[in-house]
Design a protein around this motif. Structure first.
Motif, PDB file in Angstrom:
ATOM      1  N   ASP A 163      55.522  56.045  40.814  1.00 29.94           N
ATOM      2  CA  ASP A 163      55.147  56.067  42.223  1.00 29.94           C
ATOM      3  C   ASP A 163      56.137  56.940  43.007  1.00 29.94           C
ATOM      4  O   ASP A 163      57.335  56.665  43.039  1.00 29.94           O
ATOM      5  CB  ASP A 163      55.136  54.648  42.795  1.00 29.94           C
ATOM      6  CG  ASP A 163      54.499  54.599  44.174  1.00 29.94           C
ATOM      7  OD1 ASP A 163      53.302  54.286  44.257  1.00 29.94           O
ATOM      8  OD2 ASP A 163      55.206  54.896  45.151  1.00 29.94           O
ATOM      9  N   ASP A 174      42.267  60.517  41.035  1.00 24.64           N
ATOM     10  CA  ASP A 174      41.547  59.550  41.860  1.00 24.64           C
ATOM     11  C   ASP A 174      40.346  60.108  42.616  1.00 24.64           C
ATOM     12  O   ASP A 174      39.705  59.393  43.385  1.00 24.64           O
ATOM     13  CB  ASP A 174      42.513  58.878  42.843  1.00 24.64           C
ATOM     14  CG  ASP A 174      43.308  59.887  43.664  1.00 24.64           C
ATOM     15  OD1 ASP A 174      42.900  61.074  43.715  1.00 24.64           O
ATOM     16  OD2 ASP A 174      44.336  59.508  44.238  1.00 24.64           O
ATOM     17  N   LYS A 233      50.442  53.179  34.796  1.00 24.76           N
ATOM     18  CA  LYS A 233      49.073  53.695  34.690  1.00 24.76           C
ATOM     19  C   LYS A 233      48.887  54.473  33.396  1.00 24.76           C
ATOM     20  O   LYS A 233      47.845  54.387  32.737  1.00 24.76           O
ATOM     21  CB  LYS A 233      48.764  54.596  35.884  1.00 24.76           C
ATOM     22  CG  LYS A 233      48.801  53.888  37.233  1.00 24.76           C
ATOM     23  CD  LYS A 233      48.577  54.875  38.374  1.00 24.76           C
ATOM     24  CE  LYS A 233      48.683  54.189  39.725  1.00 24.76           C
ATOM     25  NZ  LYS A 233      48.495  55.142  40.846  1.00 24.76           N
ATOM     26  N   PHE A 243      43.233  54.238  39.113  1.00 23.88           N
ATOM     27  CA  PHE A 243      43.676  54.089  37.733  1.00 23.88           C
ATOM     28  C   PHE A 243      42.945  55.026  36.763  1.00 23.88           C
ATOM     29  O   PHE A 243      43.008  54.848  35.554  1.00 23.88           O
ATOM     30  CB  PHE A 243      43.516  52.634  37.281  1.00 23.88           C
ATOM     31  CG  PHE A 243      44.513  51.702  37.891  1.00 23.88           C
ATOM     32  CD1 PHE A 243      45.788  51.581  37.353  1.00 23.88           C
ATOM     33  CD2 PHE A 243      44.207  50.991  39.039  1.00 23.88           C
ATOM     34  CE1 PHE A 243      46.720  50.731  37.926  1.00 23.88           C
ATOM     35  CE2 PHE A 243      45.126  50.144  39.624  1.00 23.88           C
ATOM     36  CZ  PHE A 243      46.390  50.016  39.075  1.00 23.88           C
ATOM     37  N   ASP A 263      50.873  49.892  42.806  1.00 25.82           N
ATOM     38  CA  ASP A 263      50.103  49.797  41.567  1.00 25.82           C
ATOM     39  C   ASP A 263      50.918  50.370  40.406  1.00 25.82           C
ATOM     40  O   ASP A 263      51.528  51.430  40.529  1.00 25.82           O
ATOM     41  CB  ASP A 263      48.800  50.590  41.687  1.00 25.82           C
ATOM     42  CG  ASP A 263      47.833  49.940  42.673  1.00 25.82           C
ATOM     43  OD1 ASP A 263      47.907  48.711  42.810  1.00 25.82           O
ATOM     44  OD2 ASP A 263      47.033  50.670  43.297  1.00 25.82           O
ATOM     45  N   GLY A 264      50.915  49.678  39.283  1.00 28.26           N
ATOM     46  CA  GLY A 264      51.512  50.224  38.076  1.00 28.26           C
ATOM     47  C   GLY A 264      53.023  50.237  38.083  1.00 28.26           C
ATOM     48  O   GLY A 264      53.683  49.349  38.629  1.00 28.26           O
ATOM     49  N   CYS A 278      55.001  46.352  47.210  1.00 31.44           N
ATOM     50  CA  CYS A 278      54.206  46.308  45.978  1.00 31.44           C
ATOM     51  C   CYS A 278      53.398  47.589  45.809  1.00 31.44           C
ATOM     52  O   CYS A 278      52.717  48.030  46.743  1.00 31.44           O
ATOM     53  CB  CYS A 278      53.257  45.109  45.997  1.00 31.44           C
ATOM     54  SG  CYS A 278      54.103  43.520  46.122  1.00 31.44           S
TER      55      CYS A 278
END
Length: 429
Positions: free
Chosen positions: A49, A106, A70, A153, A43-44, A41
């Motif tokens: 990625d 980030d 994102k 994010f 994010d986004g 898994c």
């Protein structure tokens, strides 16, 4: 029955940078998948990625279940139509295209890198949005690294900027301006131009750039380089209007040419030093232009070159086929021969013959300079400048003595010139 869960925080801790992190994550997931079915898994969106992209290259059995990217979240929060997207860690892939979203901002260090790149493209004062936590705040680009908090994010979004509000422009803007000037309601002068009517402008702008380079004036070099680029863009727009070629064709052709001719960089050829690289370039150029004989190469020298430059180029290409003098000393004998023929033509008072023999003498002199290793175009230009400077100094010396140049006998005039020359030589010591 519960599903085993493993956090990958330890990989973050042992990775030196973002690239290493992505490789380590992909390697860890790939290893785990060798003995079991694994759900990884992120994010986004998977497409955003880097570790997922690496996994797709490593394994053919990966199935993707994509999420909301994102960049999509950031565009929506800023209420800006979706456009180009790029990770803050992949800024080398950034192009000056709007709307734009830079995600993965980030931390303040990464935000600083993003700011520098975006300010270079769009200007410090360009409007933008800082998106974080689902909220968008309007900022100026120079404020991108001055926000209170950054996270996975966080993103910078830049909307389209109207042409007349821009402070930084790119090549597409230049083309857009030229198209507007050529439009039915555009500039009356620009609308009537053709390739032929602006031909002389390109020559003029090229010489102005050369002059700026000789002056070592960076401001003028910047300005004149832009003028030369504008002339090229103008011809691209004219070609586009005729359906002959587009600006994309022009850029593609020159990029393809650079890659093909630099086969010692982009191909399998080898080149030692500057002369080796030049030999590879010339070999590839002949192949590209279909020059199968020495005559093809000689004939291909542009007739629009300045006369001295063309003479030297023609002589150089002929020499590659062995058609040349042994050295500068041997070539100088041809100068004596041509000078005698010119003097004979002068005695005959035949204007056409005089002009012909004058040309032969000049061509022979260029051969001497070429074989001696001189750039004859530069040499003649500098000699002309030297004469102009000495003429002005000679005149100043004469005027300082209360005399007029036009009233002096030749002997006295040359005496003043000799004095000016000596002052120059003394000053250069």
């Amino acid at each position: 029955m519960g599903v085993p869960f493993t956090a990958l925080d330890y990989i973050y801790e042992k990775s030196r940078n973002f690239d290493t992190l992505a490789k380590n994550l992909a390697e860890a997931v790939s290893e785990a998948a060798k003995g079991a079915r694994v759900v990884y898994c992120v994010d986004g969106s998977c497409a955003e990625d880097v570790s997922v992209r690496l996994l797709l290259k490593k394994r053919a059995d990966v199935r993707l279940f994509d999420g909301v990217s994102k960049s999509s979240r950031a565009f929506a929060a800023a209420e800006v139509s979706a456009g180009m997207t790029v990770s803050a860690y992949d800024m080398e892939e950034l192009r000056a295209s709007l709307p734009l979203c830079v995600y993965d901002v980030d931390c303040d260090l990464i935000a600083g890198d993003v700011k520098l790149k975006l300010c270079e493209l769009f200007g410090d004062e360009a409007d933008a949005f800082f998106v974080s936590g689902g909220r968008a705040e309007r900022i100026k680009l120079y404020e991108a690294d001055r926000q209170k908090q950054y996270g996975p994010f966080s993103a910078i979004v830049v909307d389209k900027i109207p042409l007349l509000q821009k402070r930084r422009f790119d090549y597409e803007d230049l083309l857009a301006i030229l198209r507007l000037l050529r439009a039915p309601n555009g500039c009356p002068w620009d609308r009537v131009q053709t390739h032929e009517s602006i031909r002389a402008n390109m020559i003029e702008e090229a010489y102005e750039l050369v002059d700026a380079i000789d002056l070592k004036d960076d401001d003028k070099i910047l300005e004149e380089t832009g003028d030369v680029l504008m002339q090229g863009a103008f011809h691209s727009v004219l070609g586009e209007e005729r359906g002959a070629f587009t600006s994309g064709d022009v850029l593609s052709a020159v990029c393809a040419k650079l890659i093909f001719r630099h086969s010692h960089i982009f191909g399998s050829d080898k080149a030692e030093g500057e002369s080796g690289a030049l030999s590879v370039w010339e070999k590839n150029k002949q192949a590209e232009k279909g020059q199968k004989t020495a005559g093809d190469a000689v004939k291909d020298v542009p007739k629009a070159f300045p006369a001295v430059m063309r003479a030297q180029k023609v002589g150089k290409r002929a020499a590659k086929a062995g058609y040349d003098f042994k050295d500068a000393q041997e070539a100088s004998e041809k100068v004596r021969e041509e000078l005698g023929e010119l003097l004979e033509a002068i005695r005959s008072k035949d204007a056409a013959h005089i002009e012909e023999e004058t040309g032969d003498l000049l061509f022979s002199a260029v051969n001497v300079g070429r074989l001696a290793g001189a750039d004859c175009e530069t040499a003649l230009r500098e000699s002309t400048e030297k004469f102009v400077a000495r003429f002005l100094k000679t005149e100043a010396l004469i005027l300082a003595d209360g005399k007029k140049m036009q009233e002096l006998p030749a002997g006295e005039l040359w005496a003043y010139y000799g004095k000016a020359k000596k002052e120059d030589e003394d000053a250069s010591r």
